[in-house]
Design an enzyme around this catalytic site. Structure first.
Site, PDB file in Angstrom:
ATOM      1  N   GLU A  31       0.767  -1.212   0.146  1.00  0.00           N
ATOM      2  CA  GLU A  31      -0.336   0.055   0.358  1.00  0.00           C
ATOM      3  C   GLU A  31       1.081   1.230   0.102  1.00  0.00           C
ATOM      4  OE1 GLU A  31      -3.332   0.002   2.685  1.00  0.00           O
ATOM      5  OE2 GLU A  31      -3.828  -1.858   1.458  1.00  0.00           O
TER       6      GLU A  31
ATOM      7  N   GLU B  60      -4.372  -8.579  -0.636  1.00  0.00           N
ATOM      8  CA  GLU B  60      -5.690  -8.294  -0.092  1.00  0.00           C
ATOM      9  C   GLU B  60      -6.480  -8.439  -0.568  1.00  0.00           C
ATOM     10  OE1 GLU B  60      -4.511  -5.399   3.081  1.00  0.00           O
ATOM     11  OE2 GLU B  60      -1.879  -5.935   2.553  1.00  0.00           O
TER      12      GLU B  60
END
Ligand code: AHR
Length: 559
Positions: A223, A358
């Site tokens: 991220e 994810e």
């Protein structure tokens, strides 16, 4: 998967009713009459090989995932193998877990891998990235989940992978460490015995490894648009190049995974790919995967967008929340297509695949089995339906998705397992992973579903959701069909036609429960588990009844 309208389905039912499936007793006329749905499997229309890594996992140093979940320590009364929970290892072997991502998540970009090496009693204690998270239950005790002991480091993680029969996927710290430390981590893991770092690897506490681990999968940050450094996509493209330029390979086919987009942030994908192509189109050769993260929660009910209040509860939910959560998860299909389209504008030879590293359902705190399990949540039959529809989506995009990692493995979001001390239980989601195993490595083929849509009410307005969805794959003479029926109260009576092959026999496994809130607990660990069912093999088609809120697998022997 193609979903067709009911009118077209009825027309199709007449058109394909002859010459499809030879089989046992039963009458096509009878089953057609009762059928309200249809599945058509087009054996000749291959999508691609289903990468086993689509059935991958994710374990972060977050709450009870590592400490209490995976790592119990060598002196624990909990049965363990070198400190690793044996029941977990056994369950991972049972589902042939292909790959595990570690150490994060957001934790990865705060982690110095060297802290988790060397004799355990000499490893430093650090504040965990999540120590101050607002989601902690009020009564959360201090422990390694807040103040990291580093007792579980690279050797312990890769040992866990070895025991489980899985590959490790290590996520590097791009926010806090430099490219040099990244090279050194690769050297530590992969350089041959006898080299300098090999000697260091041998000296790593109680879980030494003389031989190289030969880790193939390396995530370059996590991220990076957020907790992983707040980069712009252009800045991250430069970081990515620096981290992966001229990395020593030690004969290992390294596969780098770049930190991809959050949900539908197509600017991030476009920014990274356009910057990369600007420098040199050939750089795409080195990128194995483009990470994508997508969680499902109930923000779409329009009540609030607040991070906390916008999330629903894991155990208490109404019909609208149920369907809206599935709808949110079902965005995966359009997200894959969106990002894939943009990637293709730059990577014309399609060298880079999607890695959904994810995914899962994310609820508000309150259902965790122990207060040390930050972001821990119970997992009901609803989560099994969500897992089924998501894994089916990945199968249908076998040509695009190279890996996916359910977040997270144990004691956290959308977990396959819950554990505390010596208690251990498999969630309904574990059973979905086990049911889908025959898809691993199979050839995905196109399947067309037709079923009455689900009608429900969302914020006082009528809403619809598809009636049946799934995926099909072929391995040798075996056809596997997995199907999700999301309807809370109605079964779907389906006629299943196979184009391009004939069915000899078929058997089914069905995961469902009388109440969609049903879940497994330490006291009742087998409350939700699959059961075997008969499949009617008629002269023209198979027929099967998909129960409400269910995930089903049909294994069909082709003759
Ligand atoms: O899985 C929990 C967190 O969700 C991860 O650490 C982060 O990558 C994501 O935002």
């Amino acid at each position: 998967m193609i979903k067709v309208k009911r009118r077209d389905f009825l027309r199709g039912a007449v058109a394909v009713s002859a010459g499809l499936v030879a089989g046992r007793a039963g009458s096509l006329a009878q089953s057609s009459k009762a059928a309200d749905s249809r599945v058509e499997i087009l054996i000749g229309e291959e999508i691609g090989t289903i990468n086993r890594d689509i059935y991958g996992h994710f374990a972060e140093h977050l709450g009870g995932v590592v400490y209490d979940g995976i790592w119990v320590g060598e002196n624990s009364k909990v049965p363990n193998t070198g400190g690793i929970r044996t029941a977990l290892v056994d369950a991972m072997k049972r589902i042939k877990a292909p790959v595990i991502r570690w150490p994060g998540g957001c934790f990865a970009d705060s982690y110095d891998w060297r802290d988790g090496t060397g004799p355990r009693d000499r490893r430093p204690r650090r504040t965990n990235f999540w120590a101050d998270a607002p989601e902690w239950p009020k009564n959360a005790p201090d422990g390694p989940w807040k103040f990291e002991t580093n007792h579980f480091g690279t050797n312990e993680f890769l040992r866990f992978c070895q025991l489980s029969g899985s590959e490790g996927y290590l996520a590097a710290n791009v926010r806090g460490l430099g490219a040099q430390q990244f090279y050194e981590w690769i050297e530590y893991c992969n350089s041959p015995a006898g080299s300098t770092s090999g000697a260091e690897r041998r000296g790593s506490g109680e879980t030494p490894s003389r031989d190289p681990f030969r880790v193939r999968f390396w995530g370059v940050g996590n991220e990076s648009w957020g907790c992983g450094g707040n980069f712009t996509p252009e800045e991250y493209a430069a970081e990515y190049r620096r981290f992966t330029a001229a990395v020593p390979r030690y004969g290992v086919d390294l596969k780098f995974i770049a930190s991809g987009a959050n949900v539908d942030d197509t600017n991030w994908t476009r920014g990274f790919f356009s910057k990369t192509v600007e420098k040199n189109r050939g750089l795409f050769n080195g990128i194995y995967g483009w990470g994508l993260h997508h969680y499902a929660w109930n923000v779409s009910l329009g009540k609030t967008n607040d991070w906390f209040a916008g999330k629903g509860d894991a155990l208490t939910f109404d019909a609208a929340q149920y369907y809206e959560l599935l709808r949110e998860a079902d965005r995966m299909e359009s997200l894959i297509n969106q990002h894939w389209t943009i990637m293709g504008e730059y990577d014309r030879q399609r060298r880079v695949r999607l890695v959904v590293d994810e995914w899962g359902a994310w609820y508000k705190p309150g259902s965790e089995v122990h207060p040390s399990h930050l972001l821990g949540q119970q997992s009901t039959m609803r989560d099994a339906v969500l897992a089924g529809l998501t894994l089916d989506t990945f199968n249908r995009h076998a040509d695009k998705v190279a890996m996916a990692n359910c977040a997270q493995l144990i004691n956290c979001l959308h977990s396959l397992f819950l554990a505390h001390e010596d208690k251990f239980v498999m969630t309904p989601t574990f059973h979905v992973f086990e049911m889908f195993m025959p898809h691993m490595g199979g050839t995905a083929v196109r399947a067309v579903f037709s079923a009455p849509e689900v009608q429900y009410t969302r914020a006082d307005k009528p809403a619809e959701f598809w009636g049946l969805a799934g995926s099909a794959s072929v391995s040798g003479k075996q056809l596997t069909l997995t199907v999700t029926n999301p309807h809370l109260s109605e079964p779907r009576e389906a006629e299943i036609a196979i184009r391009g092959a004939r069915a000899g026999s078929a058997q089914a496994q069905v995961l469902t429960a009388a109440d969609v809130h049903a879940h497994n607990t330490f006291e009742n660990p087998r409350g939700v588990e699959p059961r075997s069912e008969q499949v009617a093999v008629n002269p023209g088609a198979l027929s099967f009844r998909f129960p409400p809120a269910s995930v089903s697998r049909l294994q069909i022997a082709l003759v």
